[in-house]
Design a protein around this motif. Structure first.
Motif, PDB file in Angstrom:
ATOM      1  N   ARG A 133       0.840  -1.213   0.000  1.00 21.15           N
ATOM      2  CA  ARG A 133       0.000   0.000   0.000  1.00 21.15           C
ATOM      3  C   ARG A 133       0.865   1.249   0.000  1.00 21.15           C
ATOM      4  O   ARG A 133       2.052   1.204   0.310  1.00 21.15           O
ATOM      5  N   THR A 134       0.252   2.360  -0.334  1.00 23.34           N
ATOM      6  CA  THR A 134       0.958   3.648  -0.251  1.00 23.34           C
ATOM      7  C   THR A 134      -0.020   4.730   0.187  1.00 23.34           C
ATOM      8  O   THR A 134      -1.216   4.633  -0.068  1.00 23.34           O
TER       9      THR A 134
ATOM     10  N   ASP B  52       1.217   7.959  -0.356  1.00 19.28           N
ATOM     11  CA  ASP B  52       2.060   9.067  -0.793  1.00 19.28           C
ATOM     12  C   ASP B  52       1.354  10.096  -1.661  1.00 19.28           C
ATOM     13  O   ASP B  52       1.906  11.143  -1.952  1.00 19.28           O
ATOM     14  N   ILE B  53       0.131   9.789  -2.117  1.00 19.68           N
ATOM     15  CA  ILE B  53      -0.601  10.818  -2.855  1.00 19.68           C
ATOM     16  C   ILE B  53      -1.722  11.349  -1.967  1.00 19.68           C
ATOM     17  O   ILE B  53      -2.718  10.678  -1.718  1.00 19.68           O
ATOM     18  N   GLU B  54      -1.493  12.492  -1.418  1.00 20.44           N
ATOM     19  CA  GLU B  54      -2.450  13.175  -0.548  1.00 20.44           C
ATOM     20  C   GLU B  54      -2.964  12.287   0.588  1.00 20.44           C
ATOM     21  O   GLU B  54      -4.120  12.383   0.999  1.00 20.44           O
ATOM     22  N   GLN B  55      -2.120  11.424   1.082  1.00 24.20           N
ATOM     23  CA  GLN B  55      -2.458  10.573   2.235  1.00 24.20           C
ATOM     24  C   GLN B  55      -3.652   9.649   2.022  1.00 24.20           C
ATOM     25  O   GLN B  55      -4.250   9.159   2.971  1.00 24.20           O
TER      26      GLN B  55
ATOM     27  N   ILE C  10      -4.915   6.139   1.238  1.00 17.60           N
ATOM     28  CA  ILE C  10      -4.295   4.813   1.252  1.00 17.60           C
ATOM     29  C   ILE C  10      -4.784   4.010   0.045  1.00 17.60           C
ATOM     30  O   ILE C  10      -5.983   3.821  -0.151  1.00 17.60           O
ATOM     31  N   LEU C  11      -3.829   3.564  -0.783  1.00 19.08           N
ATOM     32  CA  LEU C  11      -4.160   2.774  -1.966  1.00 19.08           C
ATOM     33  C   LEU C  11      -3.369   1.480  -1.947  1.00 19.08           C
ATOM     34  O   LEU C  11      -2.209   1.464  -1.540  1.00 19.08           O
TER      35      LEU C  11
ATOM     36  N   ALA D 213       0.973  -0.826  -4.375  1.00 20.54           N
ATOM     37  CA  ALA D 213       1.903   0.219  -4.814  1.00 20.54           C
ATOM     38  C   ALA D 213       3.006  -0.390  -5.696  1.00 20.54           C
ATOM     39  O   ALA D 213       3.114  -0.047  -6.862  1.00 20.54           O
ATOM     40  N   HIS D 214       3.815  -1.265  -5.137  1.00 19.40           N
ATOM     41  CA  HIS D 214       4.831  -1.946  -5.948  1.00 19.40           C
ATOM     42  C   HIS D 214       4.719  -3.456  -5.782  1.00 19.40           C
ATOM     43  O   HIS D 214       5.002  -4.215  -6.685  1.00 19.40           O
TER      44      HIS D 214
ATOM     45  N   VAL E 127      -0.858   5.795  -9.123  1.00 19.41           N
ATOM     46  CA  VAL E 127      -0.101   4.718  -8.475  1.00 19.41           C
ATOM     47  C   VAL E 127       0.186   3.605  -9.483  1.00 19.41           C
ATOM     48  O   VAL E 127       1.304   3.073  -9.550  1.00 19.41           O
TER      49      VAL E 127
ATOM     50  N   ARG F  58       3.836   2.278 -10.779  1.00 15.79           N
ATOM     51  CA  ARG F  58       4.148   0.853 -10.623  1.00 15.79           C
ATOM     52  C   ARG F  58       4.697   0.280 -11.928  1.00 15.79           C
ATOM     53  O   ARG F  58       5.712  -0.408 -11.946  1.00 15.79           O
TER      54      ARG F  58
ATOM     55  N   ASN G  32       5.833   0.092   3.315  1.00 12.17           N
ATOM     56  CA  ASN G  32       4.458  -0.271   3.007  1.00 12.17           C
ATOM     57  C   ASN G  32       4.264  -0.660   1.557  1.00 12.17           C
ATOM     58  O   ASN G  32       3.349  -1.373   1.204  1.00 12.17           O
ATOM     59  N   GLU G  33       5.132  -0.132   0.694  1.00 10.45           N
ATOM     60  CA  GLU G  33       4.911  -0.304  -0.742  1.00 10.45           C
ATOM     61  C   GLU G  33       5.506  -1.603  -1.267  1.00 10.45           C
ATOM     62  O   GLU G  33       5.032  -2.158  -2.244  1.00 10.45           O
TER      63      GLU G  33
ATOM     64  N   LEU H  37      11.843  -5.051  -3.474  1.00 12.34           N
ATOM     65  CA  LEU H  37      12.211  -5.293  -4.872  1.00 12.34           C
ATOM     66  C   LEU H  37      13.596  -4.713  -5.145  1.00 12.34           C
ATOM     67  O   LEU H  37      14.408  -5.307  -5.853  1.00 12.34           O
TER      68      LEU H  37
END
Lengths: 233, 484
Positions: A206-207, A209-212, A214-215, A218-219, B187, B191, B223-224, B229
């Motif tokens: 999750r992230t 980082d865009i306006e807080q 939570i999405l 992420a990676h 996002v 990614r 978290n990411e 990676l």
């Protein structure tokens, strides 16, 4: 290398000079004892429960962080459960297995013969992976996986969907209990060190980082699906 | 990193009239603060765990040389390499040499504040290496050529629409008509773009939240999943960590981890907590062939045994800045160097000198919220006070400031004079405010204060005279009598 030695010596000299100036005294005995005995500190009461309740707590905590959990009676139910999940999420019938015999030897052809199975590390082309968790920590719904011949680390991060088998008997209360198990496993194997990588995984990637906001995804994986198996049969 | 800390006052003034920044900061105040409070509430042992975390780190600092030696020994025994760097230049040089030894063309990076401190990206790029930040926030500010404005949320000052514009500028090979308004789309795009970078990079550089002496293990908390990676796919994994990241055992680490995520993002536990020990083992199907840990001093060893030693307990959670009224008003960039907020106001003068960073310890109302929420119970206001004192003793304040402090000192040590003057002043100010209890605009240089907020006027009489009127004790003897 010589330059490194010079820097090293100067840093240690500076540490010792500062400590002496400030009257900070080392306690080598306390250090040796701490390293040898690695005592546990305060363990939150939350996870100190009967086994069945610990299992429920694990599920609740994992679901709180957007992992999904399905409960199975035995390993034999895994192929059908995997097949159901793939269908439900509209995912291709192709799964990369970690190499653990517990997964490879399952009756895939009986219940999920349409799924193509691959095995080993991921190079980034796998959408779905399936691995076995070494332990589950009820305190925060955390999975513990580690590297080894049958545990490629890349499977935990590259695929979009990460599926993990967790035996209920491998669920413990606190982080310290999981470490005790890892220490024991390594000692039993005659290994002096930890596995190269130990991953504690609590929910999918999750992230904020865009306006807080939570999405997820992420990676690492968008989805973490835990197959919780009741007995060892 | 080049400091603009000397310009703190100008930086702050500009920040206060920057609408985008103010909008972004408004969100910060609600998000982090509420989530931390909720997480603390859910764990009855939270405060006891904070005490324990403080004690663990105090013991570690007392024996830091012994624990560092053990860490080095354990990493080496597992086939890893430990490098020591006295300063930024040595750290960058060491990392550069490792990159060159494998003919690296591209380096991916996990989030690391220490790498910002040593100016690593610039040092590597100067030699032609491509450096790619992979944490989403870090990636955004790398595209914008900015520094992080928060230690755990580097792009907290950037609005969504600005990210969209940055991505459109940077990812020119993608369809210019693509949808990119939603955060999920942003996002997803990051990614996809970064995925290839992980696979192509020759070296992965991460920071470390902890270095475990007992096992020779470095730990990252993310978290990411970008850090994982970064450190799993390339052939070489380099860890850059400052020396105070050392911790004795895995059990000690577990104890401190319980307060880290809760204080930082308000999560019970971060998504990925990863423990790395040495390079991949012979039978491992993946993982890096080389594992290097660069341990940085850069002024830290000199803080041991001083009134600033407690600062070395810091675990970089960011709670102090999330709760700081000054940070909340001006954001991180105004502080002018790597570490903003209350922790930065102590670290910055420690690392780059009080001459350069004297404004920072003064940029505090001493409201004490930072200390209240610090998981490691670092007495931040007390340390800022130490720096104010050093600044005064070192004759570094401007003449009017010195004069005002001296005048204050003269009055404050003469109670009768103090009562007389404050009594008159209180009445006078009350009359001037027209009985409204506040000034909307003050004259002359005092207008600086009222540019952005009202100045509270006194309520007509001083505290002392009100206290007396209510029959409160004014001497120690009276107080004792009252207690009987």
């Amino acid at each position: 290398m010589e330059k490194n030695m010079e820097a090293r010596n100067q840093i240690f000299a500076s540490i010792r000079r500062s400590k002496e100036r400030g009257g900070v005294k080392s306690d080598p005995k306390a250090v040796e004892k701490r390293l040898a005995e690695h005592p546990s500190g305060l363990i939150p009461k939350r996870s100190q429960l009967e086994k069945a309740e610990q299992v429920n707590l694990f599920q609740k905590m994992a679901e709180n962080v957007q992992a999904s959990v399905v409960r199975l009676k035995s390993d034999r139910e895994i192929p059908a459960a995997v097949s159901d999940y793939l269908a439900q999420k509209n995912l291709p019938a192709r799964v990369k297995l970690s190499g653990d015999e517990r997964l490879s030897n399952l009756p895939w052809s009986e219940n999920a013969s349409h799924i193509s199975l691959l095995e080993g590390a991921s190079g980034g082309d796998d959408l779905v992976s399936l691995a076995v968790s070494f332990a589950g920590i009820a305190e925060t719904g955390t999975l513990v996986l580690h590297s080894g011949p049958k545990g490629p680390t890349t499977l935990n991060f590259l695929p979009e969907t990460h599926m993990v088998v967790l035996r209920e008997s491998d669920i413990v209360g606190a982080y310290e209990e999981a470490w005790a198990r890892i220490r024991k496993q390594q000692a039993d194997k005659g290994e002096e060190f930890l596995p190269r990588t130990v991953n504690m995984i609590t929910g999918p990637s999750r992230t904020g980082d865009i306006e807080q906001t939570i999405l997820l995804g992420a990676h690492g994986p968008h989805a973490l699906h835990i197959l919780m198996v009741a007995d060892d049969a | 990193m080049q400091s603009t800390t000397r310009n703190f006052k100008n930086n702050a003034s500009e920040a206060l009239v920057n609408d985008n920044l103010q909008e972004a900061l408004g969100k910060l105040k609600v998000g982090f603060v509420e989530r931390r409070a909720a997480a603390a509430e859910k764990l009855p042992e939270f405060d006891a765990l904070r005490d324990q975390a403080r004690d663990i780190k105090n013991h570690t600092l007392q024996n830091i040389d012994l624990y560092l030696e053990r860490f080095e020994e354990k990493v080496t025994a597992q086939g890893g390499h430990v490098h020591w760097a006295r300063n930024s230049h040595e750290a960058c040089q060491t990392i550069l040499e490792i990159c060159q030894s494998v003919n690296a063309k591209m380096v991916t990076k996990g989030k690391s504040m220490v790498s910002e401190e040593i100016g690593l990206n610039a040092a590597l790029e100067k030699t032609g290496l491509e450096v790619v930040e992979t944490d989403l926030g870090e990636y955004i500010i790398q595209l914008r050529k900015e520094a992080p404005s928060h230690i755990i949320a580097p792009a907290v000052h950037v609005l969504k629409d600005e990210v969209e514009a940055d991505f459109r500028d940077a990812h020119t090979d993608l369809d210019p008509d693509r949808q990119l308004e939603e955060p999920t789309q942003l996002v997803h795009e990051a990614r996809e773009v970064l995925r290839q970078k992980y696979l192509d990079s020759d070296v992965g550089i991460t920071g470390a939240n902890f270095l475990v002496a007992e096992t020779g293990t470095s730990i990252i908390v993310t978290n990411e999943g970008n850090g994982d990676l970064t450190q799993t796919l390339p052939k070489v994994h380099i860890v850059i960590a400052s020396m105070e990241k050392i911790i004795p055992t895995l059990e000690d680490t577990s104890a401190v981890l319980r307060v880290l995520a809760r204080s930082a993002t308000g999560q019970e536990f971060t998504s990925y907590t990863t423990f790395s020990s040495g390079p991949r083992r012979e039978e491992d199907p993946d993982g890096p062939d080389q594992y290097h840990v660069v341990i940085l001093d850069n002024g830290r060893s000199a803080m041991l045994g001083t009134e600033f030693q407690d600062m070395l307990r810091c675990i970089r959670c960011g709670a102090c800045m999330n709760h700081c009224p000054v940070y909340g008003a001006v954001g991180g960039h105004a502080y002018g160097w790597v570490y903003p907020g209350p922790m930065g106001s102590v670290l910055t003068p420690s690392f780059i000198g009080v001459e350069e960073a004297g404004h920072l310890p003064n940029a505090s109302t001493f409201c004490g919220r930072c200390e209240e929420v610090c998981p490691m119970r670092i007495p931040l206001p007390k340390m800022m006070r130490h720096y104010r004192q050093k600044e005064f003793e070192g004759n570094m304040n401007a003449a009017p400031v010195r004069w005002a402090i001296k005048a204050y000192g003269f009055m404050a040590t003469r109670p009768k004079l103090w009562h007389m003057i404050t009594g008159v002043k209180a009445k006078f100010a009350y009359t001037l405010s027209g009985g409204k209890g506040r000034f909307h605009k003050l004259p002359l240089w005092m207008g600086e204060w009222t540019k952005h907020r009202d100045f509270p006027a006194s309520q007509g009489s001083s505290f002392h005279s009100q206290w007396k009127k209510k029959g409160g004790a004014t001497t120690l003897n009276e107080l004792k009598k009252g207690a009987e």
